[in-house]
Design a protein around this motif. Structure first.
Motif, mmCIF file in Angstrom:
data_model
loop_
_atom_site.group_PDB
_atom_site.id
_atom_site.type_symbol
_atom_site.label_atom_id
_atom_site.label_comp_id
_atom_site.label_asym_id
_atom_site.label_seq_id
_atom_site.Cartn_x
_atom_site.Cartn_y
_atom_site.Cartn_z
ATOM 1 N N THR A 59 24.258 90.216 155.561
ATOM 2 C CA THR A 59 23.683 89.815 154.276
ATOM 3 C C THR A 59 22.712 90.869 153.770
ATOM 4 N N ILE A 60 21.869 91.368 154.669
ATOM 5 C CA ILE A 60 20.907 92.411 154.287
ATOM 6 C C ILE A 60 21.626 93.680 153.850
ATOM 7 N N ALA A 61 22.622 94.079 154.629
ATOM 8 C CA ALA A 61 23.324 95.322 154.324
ATOM 9 C C ALA A 61 24.098 95.218 153.015
ATOM 10 N N CYS A 195 25.372 99.267 160.073
ATOM 11 C CA CYS A 195 24.744 99.945 158.933
ATOM 12 C C CYS A 195 23.277 99.535 158.794
ATOM 13 N N GLY A 196 22.994 98.252 159.003
ATOM 14 C CA GLY A 196 21.614 97.789 158.897
ATOM 15 C C GLY A 196 20.705 98.462 159.910
ATOM 16 N N PRO A 339 20.717 105.817 154.080
ATOM 17 C CA PRO A 339 21.231 105.543 152.735
ATOM 18 C C PRO A 339 22.746 105.605 152.636
ATOM 19 N N VAL A 340 23.385 106.476 153.433
ATOM 20 C CA VAL A 340 24.850 106.484 153.441
ATOM 21 C C VAL A 340 25.366 105.148 153.962
ATOM 22 N N ALA A 341 24.703 104.616 154.995
ATOM 23 C CA ALA A 341 25.079 103.304 155.525
ATOM 24 C C ALA A 341 24.879 102.211 154.489
ATOM 25 N N ALA A 342 23.799 102.314 153.700
ATOM 26 C CA ALA A 342 23.561 101.333 152.635
ATOM 27 C C ALA A 342 24.695 101.356 151.618
ATOM 28 N N SER A 343 25.134 102.556 151.266
ATOM 29 C CA SER A 343 26.251 102.699 150.332
ATOM 30 C C SER A 343 27.524 102.101 150.914
ATOM 31 N N ILE A 344 27.817 102.451 152.156
ATOM 32 C CA ILE A 344 29.045 102.002 152.807
ATOM 33 C C ILE A 344 29.069 100.493 152.975
ATOM 34 N N SER A 345 27.941 99.916 153.406
ATOM 35 C CA SER A 345 27.919 98.476 153.657
ATOM 36 C C SER A 345 28.130 97.683 152.374
ATOM 37 N N THR A 346 27.519 98.139 151.280
ATOM 38 C CA THR A 346 27.701 97.442 150.006
ATOM 39 C C THR A 346 29.129 97.572 149.517
ATOM 40 N N VAL A 347 29.674 98.797 149.568
ATOM 41 C CA VAL A 347 31.048 99.000 149.103
ATOM 42 C C VAL A 347 32.024 98.173 149.921
#
Length: 498
Positions: A59-61, A195-196, A339-347
Motif C-alpha cells: 500500500t505504501i509503495a 521496493c518499500g 526513487p527508482v523503486a518508488a517509480s517501479i512500485s507505482t507503475v
C-alpha cells in the motif's frame, strides 16, 4: 563520456531490478502450484492471502510514487518547510484507508467473490454503464500517472548516472512491465515490499550525503537561514497560504482512502489481524518515509544554494543533483534505487489494476453475459498480453517527457478521487445511494474536474479538486433521491440485517 556515477554506481540498480524480476518469476511458479481459486483470483487479487507486512508495504509503495521522491522534495527545496508541514497529512493515509474501507470492502468482496473494485461497484449499483465508465476513467488516469512515473524515473536515471534518458527508460521500464505481467497481483505486492525497503534505504543514504556535504545539520540550517529565511516559515513568505494547505491535505491525505489502486489492497489481505498490524506498521513507516524524504528536499537548499535556473530550470532536477553531488558513485547507486523503486512500485500496481479493468471488468464480464466461460489458459494469455500492451503504450508515451511530474501526479490523484470517492462511500455506507446517483457523481464530477483543470478555473483560489469533489457529492445525493432505489437483493450483501 558521461559524467555520472559510472558502472560501479549502476550495479545496485541492476541488482535490484534482477531481484525484483526473480521474485516475480518465483511467485508465478509458486502460485501455479498452490492457487486455490483459479488464475483470475490469483493473478488479480493474490488469492486474498497478503500478510500484515506485505499489505502495509504494498500500500505504501503504491501510494509513494516517484513524485514523492523527486517532485515533492523538489518543491520543498523551492518552498521550504511549509511543504514538509503539508506532507505531514500523509501520516493518516493508511489509517483512513484501512479504517474506512478495509473491513467492509474485504467482507463484501468475499461475499461477492469480487476480484476488482469495479466488481464491487457493479454488484452494488447494478449498472454495466457505471462499471464501464469506471473502468475507462481508471485506465485513463492510471495511464497519466504511469507516464509521470516512467518520466520521473528515467529523468532521475539520466541526471544521476550520466546515461541517456532513453537508456533509463528502457532499463527499468521494460523490467517493470515484464515482471508485472509475469508476477500478477501477488508478485506486485511482494516486489512492492522490496521496493518499500529500498525507498527507506535510499532516504537514509541521501540524508547522510546531504548532511555530510553541508557540514552537518546546524550548518545546513544556518546556510538556509542566511540565503533564504522564508524557507523556514510555515507560510514560506506567502508561497504556502492556508488555502494551499487545505487543498493539498485533501489531495494527498484525506481523500486518498478512495483511490482505487489503494482500495483494491483492502480486498487482498489474509485476515483481520493482518489488517490491524498493517495499519500500525504502515502508519509508522509512511510517516517516516514521506516526511523524511520531503524534509530532505528542504535540507538540500543548504547544499544546492543557487537559483533554480542553475539546475536546469526545474525543481524535478534537485534530488537527482543532490544524489550525484553529495554521494560517491557506489552510494549514489544505492540512493537512486529508492526513487527508482518508488517509480517501479507505482507503475506495477497501476499496470495490474489497469489490466484487471480491461480483462475482468470488460472482457470476462461480457463473456459471462453471453454465457461463455473462457478457459484459464486463455484468460492467462490475455491478462499477460494486456499488461504488456498497456505498459508498452505508456512506455512509448514517455519517450517524449512532459515537465513537472508532481503536477501530472496530482491531476491524476484529483481525477480518481473525484470519480470514486462518493461512489465508494455510497456503495459501502449509504443504503439510499443508487445507480442514478452513482453514474451522475462519477461522470458529472469527473467531467467538471477535468474542465476546470483544463481552463484553470478555481473558486477562492482553491485547487479544482474542491470543485470536483463537491459537484460529485451534490450529484450523488440528488441522483440517489431522484432515481429508483437499489435492488434489495444487492443491498442485502452490503447491509445485512443484524
Amino acid at each position: 563520456m558521461h559524467n555520472g556515477i559510472g558502472l560501479a554506481g549502476l550495479l545496485p540498480i541492476c541488482v535490484f531490478l534482477l531481484a525484483a524480476l526473480a521474485m516475480a518469476l518465483a511467485v508465478r511458479r509458486r502460485s501455479r502450484r498452490v492457487s486455490r481459486e483459479g488464475f483470475v483470483k490469483e493473478y488479480f487479487i493474490g488469492d486474498r492471502a497478503l500478510g500484515a507486512f506485505v499489505l502495509a508495504m504494498t500500500t505504501i509503495a503504491t501510494y509513494g510514487s516517484v513524485s514523492s521522491f523527486v517532485g515533492g522534495p523538489g518543491q520543498a527545496w523551492n518552498v521550504g518547510f511549509g511543504w514538509v508541514y503539508m506532507a505531514t497529512v500523509q501520516v493518516v493515509t493508511l489509517l483512513l484507508l484501512y479504517g474506512i474501507m478495509g473491513k467492509k470492502m474485504a467482507l463484501v468482496s468475499r461475499k461477492l467473490g469480487a476480484v476488482t473494485v469495479i466488481d464491487v461497484i457493479r454488484a452494488r449499483y447494478g449498472s454495466n454503464a457505471l462499471a464501464t465508465a469506471a473502468a475507462l476513467i481508471l485506465v485513463l488516469f492510471f495511464g497519466a500517472t504511469m507516464v509521470a512515473q516512467f518520466v520521473g524515473g528515467a529523468k532521475l536515471f539520466e541526471a544521476v548516472t550520466g546515461y541517456s534518458y532513453v537508456t533509463g527508460l528502457f532499463l527499468f521500464g521494460i523490467a517493470v512491465v515484464v515482471f508485472t505481467a509475469v508476477g500478477g497481483f501477488r508478485g506486485v505486492a511482494l516486489t512492492d515490499a522490496l521496493c518499500g525497503i529500498a525507498m527507506l534505504v535510499g532516504i537514509a543514504v541521501l540524508a547522510g550525503g546531504i548532511l555530510s556535504a553541508g557540514g552537518g545539520y546546524e550548518n545546513v540550517m544556518a546556510t538556509i537561514e542566511a540565503n533564504n529565511p522564508a524557507l523556514l516559515e510555515p507560510t514560506a513568505g506567502g508561497a504556502m497560504p492556508v488555502s494551499l494547505y487545505f487543498t493539498q491535505w485533501l489531495l494527498v491525505g484525506v481523500l486518498t482512502f478512495c483511490l482505487p489502486q489503494s482500495a483494491v489492497r483492502c480486498m487482498g489481505y489474509k485476515d483481520t489481524k493482518s489488517l490491524h498490524k498493517a495499519m500500525i506498521w504502515g502508519t509508522v513507516i509512511i510517516g517516516a518515509m514521506m516526511i523524511g524524504v520531503t524534509a530532505l528536499g528542504t535540507l538540500a537548499a543548504g547544499v544546492l544554494t543557487e537559483d533554480v535556473a542553475a539546475y536546469g530550470g526545474s525543481v524535478d532536477n534537485i534530488i537527482p543533483l543532490a544524489i550525484a553531488q553529495t554521494l560517491p558513485p557506489w552510494l549514489a547507486g544505492i540512493a537512486i534505487v529508492g526513487p527508482v523503486a518508488a517509480s517501479i512500485s507505482t507503475v506495477s500496481s497501476l499496470l495490474i489494476a489497469s489490466s484487471s479493468a480491461i480483462v475482468k471488468d470488460l472482457w470476462l464480464h461480457r463473456a459471462e453475459e453471453r454465457g461463455s466461460a473462457p478457459a484459464d489458459a486463455a484468460v492467462a494469455r490475455f491478462s499477460q498480453v494486456s499488461t504488456l500492451v498497456i505498459g508498452i503504450i505508456v512506455f512509448v508515451l514517455s519517450i517524449t517527457p512532459p515537465d513537472v511530474i508532481w503536477k501530472i501526479n496530482m491531476f491524476a490523484f484529483g481525477g480518481l478521487e473525484t470519480a470514486f470517492c462518493w461512489v465508494f462511500v455510497g456503495a459501502l455506507f449509504w443504503r439510499r445511494a443508487n445507480k442514478t446517483g452513482a453514474v451522475a457523481s462519477m461522470v458529472g464530477g469527473t467531467l467538471t474536474y477535468c474542465v476546470c483543470m483544463a481552463v484553470g478555473f478555481r473558486l477562492f483560489g482553491l485547487h479544482q479538486i474542491v470543485i470536483g469533489i463537491t459537484v460529485a457529492l451534490l450529484l450523488m445525493v440528488a441522483g440517489s433521491y431522484m432515481g429508483k432505489p437499489s435492488d434489495e437483493k444487492a443491498l442485502a450483501v452490503f447491509f445485512p440485517e443484524k
